[in-house]
Write a protein that holds these residues in place. Structure first.
Motif, PDB file in Angstrom:
ATOM      1  N   GLU A   1       0.832  -1.211   0.000  1.00 32.46           N
ATOM      2  CA  GLU A   1       0.000   0.000   0.000  1.00 32.46           C
ATOM      3  C   GLU A   1       0.864   1.257   0.000  1.00 32.46           C
ATOM      4  N   LEU A   2       1.933   1.232   0.812  1.00 31.17           N
ATOM      5  CA  LEU A   2       2.842   2.380   0.847  1.00 31.17           C
ATOM      6  C   LEU A   2       3.491   2.570  -0.514  1.00 31.17           C
ATOM      7  N   ALA A   3       3.927   1.483  -1.110  1.00 32.08           N
ATOM      8  CA  ALA A   3       4.559   1.559  -2.434  1.00 32.08           C
ATOM      9  C   ALA A   3       3.606   2.182  -3.453  1.00 32.08           C
ATOM     10  N   LYS A   4       2.355   1.762  -3.417  1.00 29.90           N
ATOM     11  CA  LYS A   4       1.369   2.291  -4.363  1.00 29.90           C
ATOM     12  C   LYS A   4       1.167   3.793  -4.153  1.00 29.90           C
ATOM     13  N   LYS A   5       1.033   4.201  -2.896  1.00 26.30           N
ATOM     14  CA  LYS A   5       0.840   5.622  -2.594  1.00 26.30           C
ATOM     15  C   LYS A   5       2.034   6.465  -3.045  1.00 26.30           C
ATOM     16  N   MET A   6       3.228   5.866  -2.946  1.00 26.20           N
ATOM     17  CA  MET A   6       4.447   6.598  -3.301  1.00 26.20           C
ATOM     18  C   MET A   6       4.859   6.399  -4.758  1.00 26.20           C
ATOM     19  N   GLU A   7       4.067   5.603  -5.481  1.00 28.50           N
ATOM     20  CA  GLU A   7       4.366   5.288  -6.880  1.00 28.50           C
ATOM     21  C   GLU A   7       5.737   4.619  -7.010  1.00 28.50           C
ATOM     22  N   LEU A   8       5.974   3.644  -6.116  1.00 28.96           N
ATOM     23  CA  LEU A   8       7.186   2.832  -6.128  1.00 28.96           C
ATOM     24  C   LEU A   8       6.788   1.371  -6.231  1.00 28.96           C
ATOM     25  N   THR A   9       7.756   0.517  -6.451  1.00 28.27           N
ATOM     26  CA  THR A   9       7.466  -0.915  -6.443  1.00 28.27           C
ATOM     27  C   THR A   9       7.510  -1.420  -5.000  1.00 28.27           C
ATOM     28  N   PRO A  10       6.718  -2.444  -4.693  1.00 27.74           N
ATOM     29  CA  PRO A  10       6.795  -3.037  -3.353  1.00 27.74           C
ATOM     30  C   PRO A  10       8.211  -3.518  -3.010  1.00 27.74           C
ATOM     31  N   SER A  11       8.947  -3.988  -4.016  1.00 33.43           N
ATOM     32  CA  SER A  11      10.311  -4.455  -3.750  1.00 33.43           C
ATOM     33  C   SER A  11      11.221  -3.300  -3.340  1.00 33.43           C
ATOM     34  N   ALA A  12      10.959  -2.100  -3.846  1.00 34.36           N
ATOM     35  CA  ALA A  12      11.762  -0.932  -3.437  1.00 34.36           C
ATOM     36  C   ALA A  12      11.554  -0.658  -1.950  1.00 34.36           C
ATOM     37  N   ILE A  13      10.292  -0.672  -1.511  1.00 36.31           N
ATOM     38  CA  ILE A  13       9.995  -0.459  -0.086  1.00 36.31           C
ATOM     39  C   ILE A  13      10.637  -1.575   0.738  1.00 36.31           C
ATOM     40  N   ASN A  14      10.508  -2.795   0.268  1.00 34.48           N
ATOM     41  CA  ASN A  14      11.091  -3.933   0.979  1.00 34.48           C
ATOM     42  C   ASN A  14      12.613  -3.780   1.089  1.00 34.48           C
TER      43      ASN A  14
ATOM     44  N   PRO B   1      17.167   5.068   0.424  1.00 36.65           N
ATOM     45  CA  PRO B   1      16.396   5.977  -0.435  1.00 36.65           C
ATOM     46  C   PRO B   1      17.146   7.292  -0.650  1.00 36.65           C
ATOM     47  N   ASN B   2      16.959   7.873  -1.822  1.00 41.50           N
ATOM     48  CA  ASN B   2      17.550   9.189  -2.064  1.00 41.50           C
ATOM     49  C   ASN B   2      16.713  10.247  -1.339  1.00 41.50           C
ATOM     50  N   ILE B   3      17.130  11.483  -1.394  1.00 39.24           N
ATOM     51  CA  ILE B   3      16.454  12.551  -0.641  1.00 39.24           C
ATOM     52  C   ILE B   3      15.008  12.739  -1.096  1.00 39.24           C
ATOM     53  N   GLU B   4      14.736  12.587  -2.383  1.00 35.29           N
ATOM     54  CA  GLU B   4      13.359  12.715  -2.876  1.00 35.29           C
ATOM     55  C   GLU B   4      12.452  11.654  -2.246  1.00 35.29           C
ATOM     56  N   ILE B   5      12.963  10.432  -2.190  1.00 31.67           N
ATOM     57  CA  ILE B   5      12.189   9.332  -1.608  1.00 31.67           C
ATOM     58  C   ILE B   5      12.016   9.552  -0.105  1.00 31.67           C
ATOM     59  N   LEU B   6      13.070  10.024   0.567  1.00 33.04           N
ATOM     60  CA  LEU B   6      12.950  10.315   2.004  1.00 33.04           C
ATOM     61  C   LEU B   6      11.872  11.364   2.268  1.00 33.04           C
ATOM     62  N   ILE B   7      11.825  12.368   1.418  1.00 33.25           N
ATOM     63  CA  ILE B   7      10.804  13.406   1.573  1.00 33.25           C
ATOM     64  C   ILE B   7       9.415  12.803   1.394  1.00 33.25           C
ATOM     65  N   LYS B   8       9.250  11.993   0.359  1.00 32.89           N
ATOM     66  CA  LYS B   8       7.956  11.332   0.125  1.00 32.89           C
ATOM     67  C   LYS B   8       7.588  10.414   1.292  1.00 32.89           C
ATOM     68  N   LEU B   9       8.581   9.647   1.779  1.00 34.92           N
ATOM     69  CA  LEU B   9       8.333   8.756   2.925  1.00 34.92           C
ATOM     70  C   LEU B   9       7.881   9.541   4.140  1.00 34.92           C
ATOM     71  N   SER B  10       8.584  10.623   4.428  1.00 37.26           N
ATOM     72  CA  SER B  10       8.240  11.409   5.614  1.00 37.26           C
ATOM     73  C   SER B  10       6.839  11.998   5.504  1.00 37.26           C
ATOM     74  N   LYS B  11       6.480  12.438   4.315  1.00 35.13           N
ATOM     75  CA  LYS B  11       5.130  12.990   4.118  1.00 35.13           C
ATOM     76  C   LYS B  11       4.071  11.899   4.229  1.00 35.13           C
TER      77      LYS B  11
ATOM     78  N   ILE C   1       5.933  11.871   9.440  1.00 33.72           N
ATOM     79  CA  ILE C   1       7.032  11.923  10.388  1.00 33.72           C
ATOM     80  C   ILE C   1       8.169  12.711   9.740  1.00 33.72           C
ATOM     81  N   SER C   2       8.896  13.483  10.533  1.00 33.72           N
ATOM     82  CA  SER C   2       9.994  14.268   9.960  1.00 33.72           C
ATOM     83  C   SER C   2      11.086  13.335   9.443  1.00 33.72           C
ATOM     84  N   ILE C   3      11.833  13.821   8.474  1.00 31.66           N
ATOM     85  CA  ILE C   3      12.929  13.022   7.923  1.00 31.66           C
ATOM     86  C   ILE C   3      13.929  12.695   9.026  1.00 31.66           C
ATOM     87  N   ASP C   4      14.248  13.691   9.852  1.00 32.46           N
ATOM     88  CA  ASP C   4      15.203  13.464  10.931  1.00 32.46           C
ATOM     89  C   ASP C   4      14.727  12.349  11.857  1.00 32.46           C
TER      90      ASP C   4
END
Length: 122
Positions: free
Chosen positions: A20-33, A42-52, A56-59
């Motif tokens: 579900e997280l992968a779908k919301k972030m437009e990533l593959t489930p294997s990337a999240i795994n 994850p690169n900074i773009e992915i970290l920003i998407k994850l935090s949003k 939760i804050s990136i830090d």
């Protein structure tokens, strides 16, 4: 804890699957795994998407500040409470009173009686 463990814990608390997280972030489930298993970072773009997405804050996501994890858990609980109907709210309120006041067994029986009586009105 590391980033992968933090992501896994937050997903569990939010009752959100990796898929579900992968779908919301437009990533593959294997990337999240791979992030969870610390196979890739994850690169900074992915970290920003994850935090949003995980609210939760990136830090705190990277460094696992316990307070932020607790706040995330509380927010998830509040979101669930907001979805309750009036009768469910009354039941939860009665239950919470029992927890907060640490009632002795007689008072617990009274609480369960109130819940039972409240169920009759449904």
């Amino acid at each position: 804890m590391n980033l992968g463990e933090n992501i896994k814990k937050i997903l569990k608390n939010k009752k959100l699957s990796q898929k579900e997280l992968a779908k919301k972030m437009e990533l593959t489930p294997s990337a999240i795994n791979n992030y969870i298993k610390n196979k890739t970072e994850p690169n900074i773009e992915i970290l920003i998407k994850l935090s949003k997405e995980l609210n939760i804050s990136i830090d705190n996501l990277v460094n696992n500040q316990k307070e932020e994890i607790v706040l995330t858990e509380k927010k998830a609980l509040l979101e669930k409470i907001e979805q309750l109907n009036e009768i469910e709210c009354k039941k939860l309120n009665i239950f919470a009173d029992g927890l907060i006041l640490n009632r002795i067994s007689e008072q617990k029986e009274r609480t369960f009686k109130l819940i039972k009586d409240n169920n009759k009105g449904e």
